[in-house]
Design an enzyme around this catalytic site. Structure first.
Site, mmCIF file in Angstrom:
data_model
loop_
_atom_site.group_PDB
_atom_site.id
_atom_site.type_symbol
_atom_site.label_atom_id
_atom_site.label_comp_id
_atom_site.label_asym_id
_atom_site.label_seq_id
_atom_site.Cartn_x
_atom_site.Cartn_y
_atom_site.Cartn_z
ATOM 1 C CG ASP A 1 5.196 10.068 4.217
ATOM 2 O OD1 ASP A 1 4.441 9.459 3.434
ATOM 3 O OD2 ASP A 1 5.054 10.055 5.455
ATOM 4 C CB SER B 1 8.627 -3.348 11.671
ATOM 5 O OG SER B 1 8.364 -2.910 10.348
ATOM 6 C CG ASP C 1 1.060 3.107 5.044
ATOM 7 O OD1 ASP C 1 0.535 3.812 5.924
ATOM 8 O OD2 ASP C 1 1.997 3.517 4.329
ATOM 9 C CG ASP D 1 4.596 5.820 6.129
ATOM 10 O OD1 ASP D 1 3.912 5.697 5.094
ATOM 11 O OD2 ASP D 1 4.281 6.571 7.065
ATOM 12 C CB VAL E 1 -0.940 -0.004 1.224
ATOM 13 C CG1 VAL E 1 -1.680 1.332 1.345
ATOM 14 C CG2 VAL E 1 -1.939 -1.144 1.109
ATOM 15 C CB THR E 2 3.992 2.122 1.845
ATOM 16 O OG1 THR E 2 3.434 1.860 3.131
ATOM 17 C CG2 THR E 2 4.923 3.319 1.951
ATOM 18 C CG ASP F 1 1.198 8.964 5.311
ATOM 19 O OD1 ASP F 1 2.187 8.202 5.365
ATOM 20 O OD2 ASP F 1 1.053 9.954 6.043
#
Length: 225
Positions: free
Chosen positions: A91, A80, A69, A87, A31-32, A66
């Site tokens: 970004d 983690s 996830d 992430d 998803v990220t 954002d």
């Protein structure tokens, strides 16, 4: 402000969707990556051509990844260091694409060098604002400050203005002025936020060093006794 209030609201709204993706076997990292790819595509395909409305629509559809996830990771109990690193890194890529898209427009058909420079400043200052917090935390400081314009505010201000400015293509007069105004607001707000964080890190650093000196003096006094 938006991180504090809006994030909690959208997290609740998106929780069922995150659960749906988990049931379909989709991983948070996927998803990220897909979310970042969508934002980058929306920004660099549409914005340099002045298609701000459609670019904003595409970006908005993907930018909520954002939140999704992280929600998925919490539901799976898989939070983690790697997930947080990925992430945060992506970004920065997404933010760079958005303001880079604005800069490309103003450097090209937008034909405004001043606004091109402002867009580049927004891009660079956003990266530095994020770096100051990460660097401060890496040396053991809390960096306990809510900046005036953080990532959520930068995105909302710039994308809402870009989306509305896009209505110029549909015949709404003079509305395109909203984007330059928003870019100036983001630029000034990012500069204020940067100063806030630098001042906070300086204060916290001085306090930490003073506390260490007091502890050292206290240990020395105990040893002398």
């Amino acid at each position: 402000m938006l991180n504090k209030y809006a994030r909690a609201f959208f997290t609740r709204v998106l929780t069922p969707f995150a659960a749906f993706l988990i049931r379909r076997g989709v991983s948070p990292d996927t998803v990220t990556l897909l979310g970042t790819a969508g934002v980058v595509a929306g920004a660099l395909v549409f914005f340099p051509r002045g298609e701000f409305f459609w670019g904003t629509i595409v970006i908005t559809l993907f930018v909520f990844s954002d939140l999704v996830d992280g929600n998925m990771a919490r539901q799976l109990g898989r939070t983690s260091r790697w997930g947080a690193f990925l992430d945060s890194t992506l970004d920065r890529v997404a933010d760079g694409a958005i303001f880079g898209g604005f800069a490309l427009w103003y450097a090209g058909n937008g034909d405004n060098n001043a606004l091109c420079a402002v867009s580049i400043f927004c891009l660079a200052s956003g990266q530095v604002v994020s770096y100051t917090k990460a660097r401060g935390e890496s040396i053991g400081l809390p960096v306990a400050v809510n900046g005036l314009v953080e990532r959520a505010e930068r995105l909302v201000i710039s994308l809402v203005a870009a989306g509305l400015a896009g209505f110029h293509k549909f015949g709404v007069p003079h509305i395109q002025i909203l984007l330059p105004i928003a870019l100036w607001i983001v630029a000034v707000g990012s500069l204020v936020t940067l100063v806030q964080r630098v001042v906070t890190v300086r204060r916290e650093s001085a306090e930490a060093e003073a506390a260490a000196e007091r502890e050292k003096a206290s240990h020395g006094s105990e040893a002398a006794q």
